[in-house]
Design an enzyme around this catalytic site. Structure first.
Site, PDB file in Angstrom:
ATOM      1  CG  ASP A 171      24.231 -57.063 -11.471  1.00  0.00           C
ATOM      2  OD1 ASP A 171      23.577 -56.004 -11.374  1.00  0.00           O
ATOM      3  OD2 ASP A 171      25.381 -57.115 -11.924  1.00  0.00           O
ATOM      4  CG  HIS A 242      25.532 -53.480 -10.417  1.00  0.00           C
ATOM      5  ND1 HIS A 242      24.751 -53.603 -11.543  1.00  0.00           N
ATOM      6  CD2 HIS A 242      26.488 -52.564 -10.738  1.00  0.00           C
ATOM      7  CE1 HIS A 242      25.231 -52.823 -12.513  1.00  0.00           C
ATOM      8  NE2 HIS A 242      26.279 -52.169 -12.044  1.00  0.00           N
ATOM      9  CD  GLU A 306      27.971 -49.781 -14.416  1.00  0.00           C
ATOM     10  OE1 GLU A 306      28.178 -49.451 -15.586  1.00  0.00           O
ATOM     11  OE2 GLU A 306      27.249 -50.758 -14.112  1.00  0.00           O
TER      12      GLU A 306
HETATM   13  C1  TNX Z   1      28.992 -52.459 -16.906  1.00  0.00           C
HETATM   14  S1  TNX Z   1      31.596 -53.726 -16.260  1.00  0.00           S
HETATM   15  C2  TNX Z   1      28.882 -53.286 -15.810  1.00  0.00           C
HETATM   16  C3  TNX Z   1      27.998 -54.459 -15.869  1.00  0.00           C
HETATM   17  C4  TNX Z   1      27.303 -54.562 -17.189  1.00  0.00           C
HETATM   18  C5  TNX Z   1      28.277 -54.232 -18.300  1.00  0.00           C
HETATM   19  C6  TNX Z   1      27.743 -54.437 -19.672  1.00  0.00           C
HETATM   20  C7  TNX Z   1      31.017 -53.518 -14.880  1.00  0.00           C
HETATM   21  C8  TNX Z   1      31.947 -53.637 -13.793  1.00  0.00           C
HETATM   22  N1  TNX Z   1      29.705 -53.205 -14.737  1.00  0.00           N
HETATM   23  O1  TNX Z   1      27.075 -54.401 -14.818  1.00  0.00           O
HETATM   24  O2  TNX Z   1      26.808 -55.856 -17.344  1.00  0.00           O
HETATM   25  O3  TNX Z   1      28.669 -52.891 -18.158  1.00  0.00           O
HETATM   26  O4  TNX Z   1      28.755 -54.387 -20.651  1.00  0.00           O
END
Ligand code: TNX
Length: 505
Positions: A171, A242, A306
């Site tokens: 990440d 990420h 994201e």
């Molecule tokens: C969103 S869930 C993210 C993570 C974070 C999380 C925290 C997802 C696929 N991505 O990077 O840790 O929210 O709840």
């Protein structure tokens, strides 16, 4: 008082007590597992073959029984001993876990317990899981949890008949997977200068460096250990967002190769993402080659959640590629790029798993979608004709608080109460998965406090489904009340295992 609840259980008269002369007849791996799980607390040797004395036999074997599927089993206990049958050794592994739950809870202790009769009630069980995918995501990127904890966590999954550990290995805040060809990924990307103190929205840092990573050889051993328990390990390399730790290690993977980024020290979403150049794609394929070499499981999760597209929009090379590919939006490059990874992995006979954002950016054919942004994303994946694992934050985010009690430890957000987890109806999906993102879970203790008992509830959703049945001859007053009673008994097993779970309200 089994958890997850079996498909069918009939309590018969009588019982069978394990003694020093009880023998085991089972495939080697199954007999070994039984001894690994039962001998430490009971001190019973459980030797191979028919008992030397009158101690009876535990017999476990695979049979031609298609109706039991890939993981189901039959288990009968009567006064002469135990018989288990399954179509596969995986089914027999779950039978071993059930046998363990039928014993007094002290069987879960780590050291010999004296004075307990190791008595099994006479039962006839037929047990077949509802979903093929029953997973748990553990985020070892935000905090690098120690390797021994991963072993312990695998044991806990197996004890709940959860069959998949989803290891979130990379990440923005850390890269934990050793890559021989790109050593800086861990040497640089494995370490950060600081972490948030308190909640990230407060903007304070702790000034304390954090880091670590796992050797390939150690992960191979973990995978083999998990395999012996019926648990598959799915690696996730989160791409192309990420990924700030990777860009910090290799600036040429980013959209401005002259910029030296640091491994991210705050939580949230980095705007820095991988570039889409052929050289970077080739490097990612090299990395994935090492990933598949360590993790034999059919699925490789390539992330995709994201991913801000601003850097691509600002990049002449990326915008030109979007035009050349006839893509209406630069963000759609993500779907195309992920398709390249899918094609590469198909060459290794692997399938890709992705987060549900890909549905909006051209998910590659055959990708398995992990629907996290609400239950409507499950429907969206199905509408796209793709297999889906239900992982909605509303029901399966165990990094969220369990209640709005101000005495709750710091959590990313709230709330996902136990009863909500138990009430989850995932529909016609490949399976379910609980998420433990670790921003606010810096230690194994905190992971376990947040994981249990919610993961036990999810295990039941995944294995047993929502219909209440008559278990142990007790007519349930309602599915939730019946589960809660059973959970109360189950928590005594977790007590023996030393799991510091969140107590029931
Ligand atoms: C969103 S869930 C993210 C993570 C974070 C999380 C925290 C997802 C696929 N991505 O990077 O840790 O929210 O709840």
């Amino acid at each position: 008082m089994l958890l997850p609840r079996p498909t069918r259980l009939i309590r018969a008269a009588g019982d069978f007590t394990l003694t020093a002369t009880t023998g085991v007849q089972a495939p080697d791996g199954i007999a070994d597992l039984l001894r690994e799980l039962v001998t430490p607390a009971t001190g019973l040797p459980l030797p191979d073959g028919p008992a030397a004395g009158a101690g009876g036999v535990i017999s476990m074997r695979t049979v031609d029984a298609a109706q039991l599927g890939a993981e189901g089993y039959r288990l009968t206990v009567d006064e002469s001993g135990v018989r288990a049958e399954a179509a596969t050794e995986v089914g027999l592994r779950w039978a071993v876990q059930t046998l363990r739950q039928l014993l007094p809870e002290q069987v879960y202790a780590a050291a010999p317990v004296r004075g307990v009769p190791w008595r099994l009630p006479a039962v006839q069980i037929v047990d077949v899981p509802r979903y093929a995918w029953r997973g748990s995501l553990l985020d070892v990127a935000r905090w690098c949890h120690p390797l021994p904890f991963l072993y312990r966590y695998v044991d806990l999954l197996a004890a709940h008949k959860l069959n998949t550990l989803h290891l979130h290995l990379t990440d923005d805040q850390g890269w934990r997977f050793e890559v021989r060809r790109y050593p800086r990924l861990t040497e640089v990307g494995g370490y950060r200068a600081a972490s948030p103190a308190g909640h990230a929205r407060d903007g304070r840092g702790d000034g304390v460096p954090h880091g670590g990573w796992y050797r390939q050889a150690d992960l191979r051993d973990l995978v083999a250990y998990a395999h012996r328990r019926g648990v598959r390990v799915m690696p996730e390399i989160d791409l192309p967002g990420h990924a700030q730790a990777a860009i910090a290690a290799y600036p040429e993977f980013g959209n401005d190769p002259t910029r030296q980024l640091a491994v991210r020290t705050t939580w949230g979403i980095s705007t820095h993402v991988l570039n889409l150049e052929p050289a970077t794609l080739a490097a990612v394929c090299d990395i994935l080659d090492e990933v598949v070499d360590v993790f034999p499981f059919e699925y490789v999760h390539v992330g995709g959640d994201e991913v801000p597209s601003a850097e691509w929009a600002a990049s002449p090379a990326a915008t030109a590629r979007a035009v050349e590919l006839g893509l209406p939006r630069v963000a759609d490059l993500q779907g195309w790029w992920t398709g390249q990874l899918a094609a590469h992995l198909a060459g290794h006979r692997r399938r890709i798993a992705v987060w549900d954002e890909l549905l909006d950016r051209g998910a590659p054919a055959g990708a398995t979608v992990f629907a996290w942004r609400g239950t409507d994303r499950i429907d969206a994946a199905q509408a796209a004709g793709l297999p889906v694992v239900a992982a909605p934050y509303t029901h399966t985010y165990f990094d969220w608080a369990e209640s709005d009690d101000p005495a709750e430890p710091l959590a990313i957000a709230g709330t996902v109460p136990l009863e909500t987890v138990y009430g989850f109806q995932p529909g016609d999906v490949l399976g379910v998965q609980g998420q433990l993102w670790s921003e606010y879970l810096p230690t194994p203790q905190r992971v376990l406090w947040r994981a249990f008992p919610r993961l036990a509830a999810l295990a039941e959703v995944g294995w047993s489904g929502p219909t209440a049945v008559d278990v142990d001859g007790v007519v349930p007053t309602g599915p939730w009340a019946e589960f809660r009673d059973r959970l109360t008994v189950h928590l005594r097993r977790l007590d023996q295992l030393g799991v510091g779970y969140r107590p029931l309200d």
